[in-house]
Motif scaffolding. Sequence first.
Motif, PDB file in Angstrom:
ATOM      1  N   PRO A   1     -54.440 -90.901  30.725  1.00 20.68           N
ATOM      2  CA  PRO A   1     -53.670 -91.714  31.034  1.00 20.68           C
ATOM      3  C   PRO A   1     -52.289 -92.160  30.677  1.00 20.68           C
ATOM      4  CG  PRO A   1     -55.861 -92.492  31.031  1.00 20.68           C
ATOM      5  CD  PRO A   1     -55.748 -91.316  30.442  1.00 20.68           C
ATOM      6  N   ASP A   2     -52.022 -91.990  29.453  1.00 20.16           N
ATOM      7  CA  ASP A   2     -50.812 -92.080  28.746  1.00 20.16           C
ATOM      8  C   ASP A   2     -49.898 -90.791  28.690  1.00 20.16           C
ATOM      9  OD1 ASP A   2     -52.122 -90.319  26.852  1.00 20.16           O
ATOM     10  OD2 ASP A   2     -52.123 -91.739  25.434  1.00 20.16           O
ATOM     11  N   GLY A   3     -50.597 -89.599  29.428  1.00 19.30           N
ATOM     12  CA  GLY A   3     -49.670 -88.492  29.696  1.00 19.30           C
ATOM     13  C   GLY A   3     -49.497 -87.591  28.406  1.00 19.30           C
ATOM     14  N   GLU A   4     -50.147 -88.133  27.435  1.00 22.67           N
ATOM     15  CA  GLU A   4     -49.817 -87.205  25.983  1.00 22.67           C
ATOM     16  C   GLU A   4     -50.818 -85.942  25.749  1.00 22.67           C
ATOM     17  OE1 GLU A   4     -50.254 -90.266  22.869  1.00 22.67           O
ATOM     18  OE2 GLU A   4     -48.218 -91.202  23.520  1.00 22.67           O
ATOM     19  N   ARG A   5     -52.070 -86.192  26.507  1.00 23.88           N
ATOM     20  CA  ARG A   5     -52.812 -85.072  26.271  1.00 23.88           C
ATOM     21  C   ARG A   5     -53.414 -84.548  27.624  1.00 23.88           C
ATOM     22  NH1 ARG A   5     -57.505 -88.649  23.878  1.00 23.88           N
ATOM     23  NH2 ARG A   5     -56.306 -90.215  25.095  1.00 23.88           N
ATOM     24  N   LEU A   6     -53.752 -83.403  27.463  1.00 27.57           N
ATOM     25  CA  LEU A   6     -54.338 -82.653  28.872  1.00 27.57           C
ATOM     26  C   LEU A   6     -55.620 -82.123  28.521  1.00 27.57           C
ATOM     27  CD1 LEU A   6     -52.748 -81.797  31.510  1.00 27.57           C
ATOM     28  CD2 LEU A   6     -52.453 -79.598  30.367  1.00 27.57           C
ATOM     29  N   ALA A   7     -56.436 -82.163  29.267  1.00 24.87           N
ATOM     30  CA  ALA A   7     -57.754 -81.730  29.400  1.00 24.87           C
ATOM     31  C   ALA A   7     -58.024 -80.542  30.409  1.00 24.87           C
ATOM     32  CB  ALA A   7     -58.912 -82.593  29.458  1.00 24.87           C
ATOM     33  N   THR A   8     -58.867 -79.520  30.092  1.00 30.18           N
ATOM     34  CA  THR A   8     -59.044 -78.268  30.925  1.00 30.18           C
ATOM     35  C   THR A   8     -60.357 -78.057  30.874  1.00 30.18           C
ATOM     36  OG1 THR A   8     -58.399 -76.718  29.223  1.00 30.18           O
ATOM     37  CG2 THR A   8     -56.683 -77.478  30.621  1.00 30.18           C
ATOM     38  N   ALA A   9     -61.030 -77.578  32.113  1.00 35.24           N
ATOM     39  CA  ALA A   9     -62.413 -77.110  32.063  1.00 35.24           C
ATOM     40  C   ALA A   9     -62.152 -75.854  32.648  1.00 35.24           C
ATOM     41  CB  ALA A   9     -63.154 -77.921  33.357  1.00 35.24           C
ATOM     42  N   SER A  10     -63.149 -74.643  32.037  1.00 38.17           N
ATOM     43  CA  SER A  10     -63.094 -73.562  32.174  1.00 38.17           C
ATOM     44  C   SER A  10     -64.467 -72.778  32.545  1.00 38.17           C
ATOM     45  CB  SER A  10     -62.457 -72.657  31.071  1.00 38.17           C
ATOM     46  OG  SER A  10     -62.639 -71.394  31.211  1.00 38.17           O
ATOM     47  N   TRP A  11     -64.606 -71.556  33.151  1.00 35.49           N
ATOM     48  CA  TRP A  11     -65.558 -71.016  33.371  1.00 35.49           C
ATOM     49  C   TRP A  11     -66.196 -70.221  32.272  1.00 35.49           C
ATOM     50  CZ3 TRP A  11     -68.407 -70.547  38.024  1.00 35.49           C
ATOM     51  CH2 TRP A  11     -68.051 -71.157  39.037  1.00 35.49           C
ATOM     52  N   ASP A  12     -65.267 -70.409  31.046  1.00 44.45           N
ATOM     53  CA  ASP A  12     -66.149 -69.736  29.867  1.00 44.45           C
ATOM     54  C   ASP A  12     -66.921 -70.940  28.993  1.00 44.45           C
ATOM     55  OD1 ASP A  12     -64.514 -71.780  28.843  1.00 44.45           O
ATOM     56  OD2 ASP A  12     -62.903 -70.615  27.603  1.00 44.45           O
ATOM     57  N   ALA A  13     -67.397 -71.734  30.013  1.00 41.39           N
ATOM     58  CA  ALA A  13     -68.601 -72.940  29.483  1.00 41.39           C
ATOM     59  C   ALA A  13     -67.702 -73.712  28.570  1.00 41.39           C
ATOM     60  CB  ALA A  13     -69.694 -72.002  28.866  1.00 41.39           C
ATOM     61  N   THR A  14     -66.403 -73.829  28.597  1.00 36.87           N
ATOM     62  CA  THR A  14     -65.903 -75.149  27.448  1.00 36.87           C
ATOM     63  C   THR A  14     -64.977 -75.716  28.188  1.00 36.87           C
ATOM     64  OG1 THR A  14     -64.162 -73.713  26.705  1.00 36.87           O
ATOM     65  CG2 THR A  14     -66.248 -73.368  25.558  1.00 36.87           C
ATOM     66  N   ALA A  15     -64.744 -76.863  27.835  1.00 41.47           N
ATOM     67  CA  ALA A  15     -63.616 -77.799  28.107  1.00 41.47           C
ATOM     68  C   ALA A  15     -62.811 -78.072  26.862  1.00 41.47           C
ATOM     69  CB  ALA A  15     -64.097 -79.144  28.473  1.00 41.47           C
ATOM     70  N   LYS A  16     -61.555 -78.103  27.089  1.00 41.36           N
ATOM     71  CA  LYS A  16     -60.548 -78.206  26.050  1.00 41.36           C
ATOM     72  C   LYS A  16     -59.552 -79.405  26.040  1.00 41.36           C
ATOM     73  CE  LYS A  16     -60.406 -73.130  24.450  1.00 41.36           C
ATOM     74  NZ  LYS A  16     -61.140 -73.433  23.382  1.00 41.36           N
ATOM     75  N   VAL A  17     -59.313 -79.926  24.925  1.00 40.53           N
ATOM     76  CA  VAL A  17     -58.107 -81.204  25.033  1.00 40.53           C
ATOM     77  C   VAL A  17     -56.893 -80.657  24.210  1.00 40.53           C
ATOM     78  CG1 VAL A  17     -57.681 -83.353  24.406  1.00 40.53           C
ATOM     79  CG2 VAL A  17     -60.118 -82.820  25.271  1.00 40.53           C
ATOM     80  N   TRP A  18     -55.799 -80.850  24.818  1.00 39.79           N
ATOM     81  CA  TRP A  18     -54.510 -80.107  24.385  1.00 39.79           C
ATOM     82  C   TRP A  18     -53.143 -81.296  24.310  1.00 39.79           C
ATOM     83  CZ3 TRP A  18     -54.741 -74.680  24.485  1.00 39.79           C
ATOM     84  CH2 TRP A  18     -55.614 -74.136  25.322  1.00 39.79           C
ATOM     85  N   ASP A  19     -52.510 -81.115  23.279  1.00 38.00           N
ATOM     86  CA  ASP A  19     -51.278 -81.963  23.102  1.00 38.00           C
ATOM     87  C   ASP A  19     -50.476 -81.551  24.391  1.00 38.00           C
ATOM     88  OD1 ASP A  19     -48.406 -82.457  22.423  1.00 38.00           O
ATOM     89  OD2 ASP A  19     -49.599 -83.386  20.697  1.00 38.00           O
TER      90      ASP A  19
END
Length: 393
Positions: A133-151
Amino acid sequence: ESSIPAFTPDGAYLVLIDADRSVAVLDATSGEELYRLICHPAPTWLAVSPDGTRLLASGEEGTAKECDLAPDRESLVLAGHPSVNRVRVSPDGTRLATAGVDGTTKIWDLASGQELLTLVGHTDEVQDVVFSPDGERLATASWDATAKVWDAASGRELLTLAGHDGAPLALDFSPDGERLVTTGTDEAIRLWDAENGQELLSWHGHDDWIWGVAFGPDDTRLYTAGADETIKVWDVATGQELFSKPASQLVYDLAMARDGSRLVSANREGTATVWDALTGEALQTLGSETTPIVGVALSPDETRLATGSFDGVVRVWDLSSGQELYALSDHTEPVWGLAFSPDGSRLVSGSWDGTVRAYVAELDELMAMAHARLTRTWTADECQQFLHADKCP
């Protein structure tokens, strides 16, 4: 094969005609493509104005069109992935995130179309992406069976969330940004601490893949839908099911209204359904296509709905009347990704054809831009098909 290059007066940009007759703008030093313009239907010659702000394009038929080189007043065409799943616009409207089948996520400047970051870390295609919501992070979901959070500013990987027995297909931040929810092919719903990556809660309730998930605006409710043809509403604190409604068809995507009053589902049978988010009552059904609708987005003022379909067509609907306002037929493959800018002035679409397109979303502005670009008179059929206008611009 590209041809007819022209440099801007300062030598910073190279403008050329590509094989598909679009105009590509490149960084003259690196050769990197920044964005594309649709300035002339069949250009063969280009010239840049002395001040570098305008482009003159002419064709073999003797017509010439002048268009603005400033991309914030043109439709951008971004090409950075071989195929695109979902797209998201940052909360401040300045950046665009795209989820690619090449396993990368890209962040773009929405005004210029310049690629800002490429996030590399997943080992399979990225299915979904969302800004905090603050735009500082990004989350992704992948077919590699993981989700990641990024700066989102630096592209640095902050967290890897591994818990699904299969691919996470959808994810969403809670309105306060403290939690992240993921759903996937394992039919599980998993709630995570978005700061430290700890799994807070997980539960099952669907009988097939869960394609769509959305938090309610007050953090207390969670909405899910998928291949078992049901929409379910959950208590976020306990994971308890509050109620379930039959969607009567597979649901590929969900969009939540800002005020939490309505929920929209993208349906396999070629329709989009507007639901009362509090009661689960079906309020409105839009569309009657035979091709599946796989992406939906609500405008910030909740007056318009954009749908993306498997045939590559983006349609924009008026929610008060249920009427289709206009159709955009530039994509050649399914459109899974749709997002409005926070002010509602732009609509972004991402497609399996590998392109991301940013359109003027207001009908009056779109008609004016189309009229300025067209090198001949509109036909009545074109006005009806693409602009749904009784009178041509």
